[in-house]
Motif scaffolding. Structure first.
Motif, PDB file in Angstrom:
ATOM      1  N   CYS A   1       0.830  -1.210   0.000  1.00 37.34           N
ATOM      2  CA  CYS A   1       0.000   0.000   0.000  1.00 37.34           C
ATOM      3  C   CYS A   1       0.860   1.254   0.000  1.00 37.34           C
ATOM      4  O   CYS A   1       0.564   2.231  -0.705  1.00 37.34           O
ATOM      5  CB  CYS A   1      -0.932  -0.014   1.206  1.00 37.34           C
TER       6      CYS A   1
ATOM      7  N   CYS B   1       3.915   1.505  -1.167  1.00 38.67           N
ATOM      8  CA  CYS B   1       4.533   1.629  -2.492  1.00 38.67           C
ATOM      9  C   CYS B   1       3.540   2.184  -3.512  1.00 38.67           C
ATOM     10  O   CYS B   1       3.898   3.032  -4.334  1.00 38.67           O
ATOM     11  CB  CYS B   1       5.058   0.273  -2.950  1.00 38.67           C
ATOM     12  N   CYS B   2       2.293   1.705  -3.465  1.00 41.44           N
ATOM     13  CA  CYS B   2       1.268   2.208  -4.394  1.00 41.44           C
ATOM     14  C   CYS B   2       1.021   3.694  -4.185  1.00 41.44           C
ATOM     15  O   CYS B   2       0.866   4.452  -5.149  1.00 41.44           O
ATOM     16  CB  CYS B   2      -0.022   1.418  -4.218  1.00 41.44           C
ATOM     17  N   LEU B   3       1.004   4.121  -2.923  1.00 38.73           N
ATOM     18  CA  LEU B   3       0.797   5.540  -2.644  1.00 38.73           C
ATOM     19  C   LEU B   3       1.948   6.378  -3.194  1.00 38.73           C
ATOM     20  O   LEU B   3       1.733   7.446  -3.773  1.00 38.73           O
ATOM     21  CB  LEU B   3       0.651   5.760  -1.136  1.00 38.73           C
ATOM     22  N   TRP B   4       3.190   5.906  -3.046  1.00 42.25           N
ATOM     23  CA  TRP B   4       4.336   6.640  -3.569  1.00 42.25           C
ATOM     24  C   TRP B   4       4.328   6.693  -5.084  1.00 42.25           C
ATOM     25  O   TRP B   4       4.635   7.736  -5.687  1.00 42.25           O
ATOM     26  CB  TRP B   4       5.628   5.997  -3.071  1.00 42.25           C
ATOM     27  N   VAL B   5       3.984   5.573  -5.728  1.00 39.81           N
ATOM     28  CA  VAL B   5       3.921   5.558  -7.189  1.00 39.81           C
ATOM     29  C   VAL B   5       2.849   6.524  -7.685  1.00 39.81           C
ATOM     30  O   VAL B   5       3.056   7.276  -8.648  1.00 39.81           O
ATOM     31  CB  VAL B   5       3.660   4.130  -7.702  1.00 39.81           C
ATOM     32  N   THR B   6       1.693   6.509  -7.037  1.00 41.28           N
ATOM     33  CA  THR B   6       0.618   7.429  -7.431  1.00 41.28           C
ATOM     34  C   THR B   6       1.042   8.876  -7.246  1.00 41.28           C
ATOM     35  O   THR B   6       0.789   9.739  -8.101  1.00 41.28           O
ATOM     36  CB  THR B   6      -0.643   7.136  -6.612  1.00 41.28           C
ATOM     37  N   PHE B   7       1.721   9.145  -6.132  1.00 48.77           N
ATOM     38  CA  PHE B   7       2.183  10.510  -5.872  1.00 48.77           C
ATOM     39  C   PHE B   7       3.187  10.974  -6.918  1.00 48.77           C
ATOM     40  O   PHE B   7       3.100  12.095  -7.438  1.00 48.77           O
ATOM     41  CB  PHE B   7       2.805  10.582  -4.468  1.00 48.77           C
TER      42      PHE B   7
ATOM     43  N   PHE C   1       3.511   9.809  -9.974  1.00 52.00           N
ATOM     44  CA  PHE C   1       2.833   9.955 -11.259  1.00 52.00           C
ATOM     45  C   PHE C   1       2.095  11.293 -11.336  1.00 52.00           C
ATOM     46  O   PHE C   1       2.179  12.005 -12.346  1.00 52.00           O
ATOM     47  CB  PHE C   1       1.854   8.796 -11.463  1.00 52.00           C
ATOM     48  N   VAL C   2       1.376  11.630 -10.272  1.00 51.07           N
ATOM     49  CA  VAL C   2       0.651  12.911 -10.247  1.00 51.07           C
ATOM     50  C   VAL C   2       1.638  14.071 -10.325  1.00 51.07           C
ATOM     51  O   VAL C   2       1.405  15.073 -11.016  1.00 51.07           O
ATOM     52  CB  VAL C   2      -0.219  13.003  -8.983  1.00 51.07           C
TER      53      VAL C   2
END
Length: 240
Positions: free
Chosen positions: A47, A49-55, A57-58
């Motif tokens: 979770c 890692c997903c939050l960091w990747v999303t951040f 990307f944005v």
């Protein structure tokens, strides 16, 4: 009455100096709490890692939007335009066995309206269609299209002994006048000062003119037809 004797309790009295042994999980004693499974830790790490990747990307999208806005304010980019300025179908012959021989000479004008942006074109493939039937192919070497410049490219499309099916042959022989279409496929990039972008595939379709056929030879098309272009992006094995 005499004193009544009571049986002694079956449970031994615990000795503080000699504590009882710990209970075994498999026996009838008390079970000790098990440590939490490791899967929860893995899920929490996923979770995060997903939050960091999303951040990230944005953040990249936000920075790209800012960069695009700055480039637009500085360069005011405009798309190039294309037009077929001359077209002559000098040969269009079909044998009894549906073999096609053709030649088409053309002039295509490339117009760059930008003041500070140049376009870099790769090799250009040109195809001709008569009423939807392919009648020939040709190619043009790539070139650098400088800013505020109009470049007229002369070329020829030909076909020698191309085999047509019965439907295509019937389409070319049943009428004396048919619409023509020129299709251009190439890859183009942008040049701004010392910066050069990657080249993206583009397809340009030029239509709106026709040719009259008489005794196997078509006359000149005098109409200056506009062309429409679109990007062709290849994703895996799919081109859209």
């Amino acid at each position: 009455m005499g004193d009544r004797a009571y049986p002694s309790s079956s449970k031994p009295i615990p000795n503080p100096n000699n504590p009882p042994p710990p209970a075994v999980n498999g026996g009838g004693g008390r079970r000790h709490p098990l440590p939490p499974p490791r899967r929860r830790r893995r899920r929490s790490c996923c979770c995060i890692c997903c939050l960091w990747v999303t951040f990230l990307f944005v953040l990249l999208v936000f920075l790209a939007a800012i960069a695009a806005g700055v480039i637009y304010m500085i360069f005011h980019p405009k798309l190039p335009t294309f037009a077929v300025t001359s077209l002559r179908l000098s040969a269009l012959n079909l044998t009894a066995t549906d073999l096609l021989t053709s030649r088409l000479d053309f002039n295509i004008a490339f117009r760059n309206p930008n003041r500070k942006i140049a376009f870099v074109y790769g090799d250009i493939a040109v195809s001709a269609f008569a009423d939807g039937v392919g009648i020939g192919d040709g190619s043009i070497p790539g070139f650098v299209h400088e800013a505020e410049n109009t470049t007229v490219i002369k070329g020829a499309i030909s076909s020698s002994g191309k085999s047509l099916d019965s439907v295509e042959a019937s389409t070319l022989t049943k009428r004396k006048r048919f619409p023509l279409e020129i299709v251009i496929d190439t890859k183009a990039g942008v040049k701004m000062g010392g910066f050069k972008s990657i080249r993206l595939g583009i397809r340009v379709s030029c239509s709106g003119f026709d040719a009259a056929v008489g005794n196997g030879t078509a006359v000149d098309s005098s109409k200056d037809a506009k062309c429409k272009g679109k990007l062709r992006v290849k994703i895996w094995k799919l081109t859209i």
